[in-house]
Design a protein around this motif. Structure first.
Motif, mmCIF file in Angstrom:
data_model
loop_
_atom_site.group_PDB
_atom_site.id
_atom_site.type_symbol
_atom_site.label_atom_id
_atom_site.label_comp_id
_atom_site.label_asym_id
_atom_site.label_seq_id
_atom_site.Cartn_x
_atom_site.Cartn_y
_atom_site.Cartn_z
ATOM 1 N N LEU A 10 0.840 -1.196 0.000
ATOM 2 C CA LEU A 10 0.000 0.000 0.000
ATOM 3 C C LEU A 10 0.880 1.252 0.000
ATOM 4 C CD1 LEU A 10 -2.719 -1.102 2.574
ATOM 5 C CD2 LEU A 10 -2.847 -1.119 0.085
ATOM 6 N N ASN A 11 1.343 1.623 -1.171
ATOM 7 C CA ASN A 11 2.112 2.842 -1.386
ATOM 8 C C ASN A 11 1.607 3.506 -2.653
ATOM 9 O OD1 ASN A 11 3.887 2.768 0.801
ATOM 10 N ND2 ASN A 11 5.376 1.516 -0.300
ATOM 11 N N SER A 12 1.864 4.769 -2.766
ATOM 12 C CA SER A 12 1.533 5.446 -4.014
ATOM 13 C C SER A 12 2.497 4.971 -5.096
ATOM 14 C CB SER A 12 1.628 6.963 -3.847
ATOM 15 O OG SER A 12 2.974 7.349 -3.653
ATOM 16 N N VAL A 13 2.117 5.142 -6.325
ATOM 17 C CA VAL A 13 2.958 4.721 -7.448
ATOM 18 C C VAL A 13 4.342 5.356 -7.350
ATOM 19 C CG1 VAL A 13 3.223 4.870 -9.957
ATOM 20 C CG2 VAL A 13 1.012 4.250 -8.970
ATOM 21 N N SER A 14 4.395 6.601 -6.942
ATOM 22 C CA SER A 14 5.687 7.289 -6.865
ATOM 23 C C SER A 14 6.584 6.717 -5.769
ATOM 24 C CB SER A 14 5.483 8.787 -6.643
ATOM 25 O OG SER A 14 4.828 9.015 -5.409
ATOM 26 N N GLU A 15 6.008 6.012 -4.803
ATOM 27 C CA GLU A 15 6.792 5.451 -3.701
ATOM 28 C C GLU A 15 7.156 3.983 -3.892
ATOM 29 O OE1 GLU A 15 4.325 6.220 -0.340
ATOM 30 O OE2 GLU A 15 4.946 8.311 -0.192
ATOM 31 N N LEU A 16 6.549 3.303 -4.869
ATOM 32 C CA LEU A 16 6.866 1.897 -5.102
ATOM 33 C C LEU A 16 8.262 1.763 -5.684
ATOM 34 C CD1 LEU A 16 3.562 0.476 -6.598
ATOM 35 C CD2 LEU A 16 4.529 0.004 -4.356
ATOM 36 N N LYS A 51 -9.195 -5.031 -10.222
ATOM 37 C CA LYS A 51 -9.995 -4.048 -10.962
ATOM 38 C C LYS A 51 -9.971 -2.654 -10.318
ATOM 39 C CE LYS A 51 -12.049 -7.054 -13.753
ATOM 40 N NZ LYS A 51 -11.732 -7.147 -15.117
ATOM 41 N N LEU A 52 -9.794 -2.625 -8.994
ATOM 42 C CA LEU A 52 -9.873 -1.385 -8.240
ATOM 43 C C LEU A 52 -8.841 -1.446 -7.135
ATOM 44 C CD1 LEU A 52 -11.561 1.214 -7.551
ATOM 45 C CD2 LEU A 52 -12.888 -0.252 -6.030
ATOM 46 N N THR A 53 -8.067 -0.415 -6.987
ATOM 47 C CA THR A 53 -7.029 -0.439 -5.966
ATOM 48 C C THR A 53 -7.254 0.636 -4.917
ATOM 49 O OG1 THR A 53 -4.663 -0.589 -5.608
ATOM 50 C CG2 THR A 53 -5.410 1.089 -7.163
ATOM 51 N N LYS A 54 -6.538 0.521 -3.829
ATOM 52 C CA LYS A 54 -6.586 1.541 -2.792
ATOM 53 C C LYS A 54 -5.617 2.639 -3.167
ATOM 54 C CE LYS A 54 -7.508 -1.750 0.899
ATOM 55 N NZ LYS A 54 -7.014 -2.327 2.147
ATOM 56 N N SER A 55 -5.888 3.830 -2.710
ATOM 57 C CA SER A 55 -4.946 4.918 -2.983
ATOM 58 C C SER A 55 -4.332 5.422 -1.709
ATOM 59 C CB SER A 55 -5.652 6.049 -3.711
ATOM 60 O OG SER A 55 -6.761 6.496 -2.974
ATOM 61 N N ASP A 110 9.351 -3.920 -4.181
ATOM 62 C CA ASP A 110 7.898 -4.055 -3.944
ATOM 63 C C ASP A 110 7.213 -4.711 -5.136
ATOM 64 O OD1 ASP A 110 8.158 -2.591 -1.535
ATOM 65 O OD2 ASP A 110 7.795 -0.688 -2.572
ATOM 66 N N TRP A 111 7.529 -4.211 -6.327
ATOM 67 C CA TRP A 111 6.929 -4.695 -7.569
ATOM 68 C C TRP A 111 7.267 -6.166 -7.790
ATOM 69 C CZ3 TRP A 111 3.293 -3.245 -10.789
ATOM 70 C CH2 TRP A 111 3.270 -3.729 -12.090
ATOM 71 N N ASP A 112 8.532 -6.502 -7.627
ATOM 72 C CA ASP A 112 9.003 -7.873 -7.829
ATOM 73 C C ASP A 112 8.332 -8.834 -6.856
ATOM 74 O OD1 ASP A 112 10.714 -9.988 -8.857
ATOM 75 O OD2 ASP A 112 11.952 -9.717 -7.066
ATOM 76 N N LYS A 113 8.279 -8.471 -5.582
ATOM 77 C CA LYS A 113 7.677 -9.363 -4.590
ATOM 78 C C LYS A 113 6.194 -9.581 -4.877
ATOM 79 C CE LYS A 113 7.608 -10.587 0.182
ATOM 80 N NZ LYS A 113 8.174 -10.397 1.492
ATOM 81 N N SER A 114 5.492 -8.517 -5.224
ATOM 82 C CA SER A 114 4.071 -8.629 -5.520
ATOM 83 C C SER A 114 3.815 -9.542 -6.721
ATOM 84 C CB SER A 114 3.490 -7.236 -5.780
ATOM 85 O OG SER A 114 2.135 -7.324 -6.099
#
Length: 143
Positions: free
Chosen positions: A90-96, A139-143, A100-104
């Motif tokens: 749960l981070n903003s795109v600018s903070e990922l 389909k929908l994410t948290k911000s 984080d991306w790889d683990k997800s």
């Protein structure tokens, strides 16, 4: 009849409910999670595993698959593999970051593939089932 279910993410809310449902339907269940559920139910075995490491490390993967397969009965009539485990950052795109991306992506997609691959022989033999659980976040994410 020997019925067996492997459920990832078995300690969470959905995973725990899935374990309950399959146990009540007389399945033997192996739950895979990186946290201990504290569950002590007849017919349930819990394996503590890191699905990120499972995907990235072939030796670790074989070790975990062998632990699970040790619980399969010789005469297996039904196998259900439920890929329920997930990582949500749960981070903003600018903070990922890449980690984080790889683990997800690794836990949420690649681990499911390697579990299916690891049980392919048994799934074919039993005409088993694979269920991949997703969430509203596809389909929908948290911000």
């Amino acid at each position: 009849m020997s019925k067996f279910a492997v459920i990832t993410g078995s300690s969470g809310g959905i995973g725990s409910a899935l374990v309950d449902a399959f146990l009540s339907d007389n399945y033997s269940v192996v739950g895979i999670d990186n946290t201990d559920s504290g569950r002590n139910s007849e017919g349930f075995v819990e394996i503590n595993a890191d699905l990120y490491e499972f995907t990235k490390n072939e030796n670790y993967r074989e070790k975990i698959l062998n632990q699970i397969k040790n619980h399969l009965q010789e005469r297996l009539d039904d196998l259900v593999l439920i890929n329920n485990a997930a990582v949500q950052t749960l981070n903003s795109v600018s903070e990922l970051n890449w980690s984080d991306w790889d683990k997800s992506l690794t836990v949420n997609t690649a681990a499911s593939f390697f579990l299916v691959q690891g049980f392919l022989e048994q799934l074919i033999k039993t005409q088993g089932h694979v269920v991949n659980i997703s969430s509203i976040h596809s389909k929908l994410t948290k911000s």
